[in-house]
Design a protein around this motif. Structure first.
Motif, PDB file in Angstrom:
ATOM      1  N   LYS A  54      -0.869  -3.128 -11.463  1.00  0.00           N
ATOM      2  CA  LYS A  54      -1.396  -1.907 -12.079  1.00  0.00           C
ATOM      3  C   LYS A  54      -1.545  -0.800 -11.037  1.00  0.00           C
ATOM      4  N   ASN A  55      -1.924  -1.173  -9.814  1.00  0.00           N
ATOM      5  CA  ASN A  55      -2.030  -0.169  -8.747  1.00  0.00           C
ATOM      6  C   ASN A  55      -0.693   0.524  -8.511  1.00  0.00           C
ATOM      7  N   TYR A  56       0.393  -0.234  -8.567  1.00  0.00           N
ATOM      8  CA  TYR A  56       1.713   0.373  -8.430  1.00  0.00           C
ATOM      9  C   TYR A  56       2.020   1.272  -9.623  1.00  0.00           C
ATOM     10  N   LEU A  62       3.685   7.802 -10.437  1.00  0.00           N
ATOM     11  CA  LEU A  62       3.977   7.436 -11.826  1.00  0.00           C
ATOM     12  C   LEU A  62       3.088   8.173 -12.816  1.00  0.00           C
ATOM     13  N   VAL A  63       1.877   8.494 -12.424  1.00  0.00           N
ATOM     14  CA  VAL A  63       1.014   9.292 -13.299  1.00  0.00           C
ATOM     15  C   VAL A  63       1.659  10.654 -13.532  1.00  0.00           C
ATOM     16  N   ASP A  64       2.212  11.204 -12.479  1.00  0.00           N
ATOM     17  CA  ASP A  64       2.905  12.490 -12.609  1.00  0.00           C
ATOM     18  C   ASP A  64       4.142  12.386 -13.488  1.00  0.00           C
ATOM     19  N   SER A  96      13.815  10.224  -6.025  1.00  0.00           N
ATOM     20  CA  SER A  96      13.345   9.824  -4.705  1.00  0.00           C
ATOM     21  C   SER A  96      12.037   9.034  -4.810  1.00  0.00           C
ATOM     22  N   ALA A  97      11.122   9.481  -5.670  1.00  0.00           N
ATOM     23  CA  ALA A  97       9.848   8.767  -5.842  1.00  0.00           C
ATOM     24  C   ALA A  97      10.080   7.365  -6.396  1.00  0.00           C
ATOM     25  N   ASP A 104      13.349   2.500  -0.248  1.00  0.00           N
ATOM     26  CA  ASP A 104      11.911   2.541   0.000  1.00  0.00           C
ATOM     27  C   ASP A 104      11.135   3.186  -1.149  1.00  0.00           C
ATOM     28  N   GLY A 105      11.777   3.328  -2.298  1.00  0.00           N
ATOM     29  CA  GLY A 105      11.105   3.934  -3.440  1.00  0.00           C
ATOM     30  C   GLY A 105      10.091   2.994  -4.075  1.00  0.00           C
ATOM     31  N   LEU A 106       9.322   3.542  -4.977  1.00  0.00           N
ATOM     32  CA  LEU A 106       8.265   2.791  -5.649  1.00  0.00           C
ATOM     33  C   LEU A 106       8.804   1.544  -6.346  1.00  0.00           C
ATOM     34  N   MET A 107       9.947   1.646  -6.988  1.00  0.00           N
ATOM     35  CA  MET A 107      10.506   0.501  -7.707  1.00  0.00           C
ATOM     36  C   MET A 107      10.887  -0.623  -6.744  1.00  0.00           C
TER      37      MET A 107
END
Length: 190
Positions: A54-56, A62-64, A96-97, A104-107
């Motif tokens: 959930k933190n990820y 991701l909120v954005d 990029s995010a 190195d992205g969030l996924m």
């Protein structure tokens, strides 16, 4: 030409994957709530993994992009319109995010996290399996020790019963002897 096709459909692909991720998370959330009554230890272990997940999924990035959390139920939701707006404003920043440069992205970080947690050698399920196997081994040892104690107790009780039977038989013989003795004494005295 293939890259252009991927680029042109990237918004839909990313949006679909985010929506699937949110649905998968909500399924995990429901599952953890469902197993709590039958196995609270496993549920608590899974809850810690779920919290990390959930933190990820509720990070600022991701909120954005439209992922929000209902703090009462723990469920996540995905707003595709928020995602579409963010993507339209700066598609490269969104990519990029999520995907990053050089993996190195969030996924990719999320994939690494889940890979560690679900590892068959040292993930949380492997640890739970090891704990359960240790408990089974302890219970097997306890059962074997109890069976040994019961066998010794049975042997002792059988020996005591045999000794008691021998004693009763001896007492019956003595009683018969005395009965015969008194009967013959009474008949000779009369």
């Amino acid at each position: 030409a293939k890259t252009a096709v991927i680029e042109s459909g990237a918004e839909d692909v990313l949006s679909t994957h985010l929506e699937e991720m949110v649905s998968a998370y909500n399924a995990i959330n429901s599952y953890v709530k469902g197993i709590y009554d039958s196995d609270p230890t496993l549920a608590n272990t899974m809850k810690s993994v779920q919290t990390g997940l959930k933190n990820y999924l509720t990070s600022n990035a991701l909120v954005d992009l439209g992922v929000t959390s209902d703090w009462e139920t723990g469920e996540l939701s995905f707003d595709s319109e928020t995602f579409a707006t963010a993507y339209a404003d700066d598609a490269s920043a969104v990519k990029s995010a999520l995907l990053g440069d050089n993996n190195d992205g969030l996924m990719n970080r999320l994939d690494d996290y889940m890979g560690d947690k679900l590892s068959t050698t040292d993930g949380f399920l492997a640890a739970k399996k090891t704990t359960i196997n240790k408990e089974i081994s302890r219970l097997d040892d306890s059962i074997a020790a109890m069976e040994t104690r019961l066998e010794k107790r049975r042997t002792l009780l059988e020996a005591q019963f045999t000794a008691m039977e021998t004693l009763v038989s001896s007492l019956n013989s003595q009683g018969d002897y005395l009965t015969n003795f008194f009967d013959s004494y009474s008949s000779t005295s009369s």
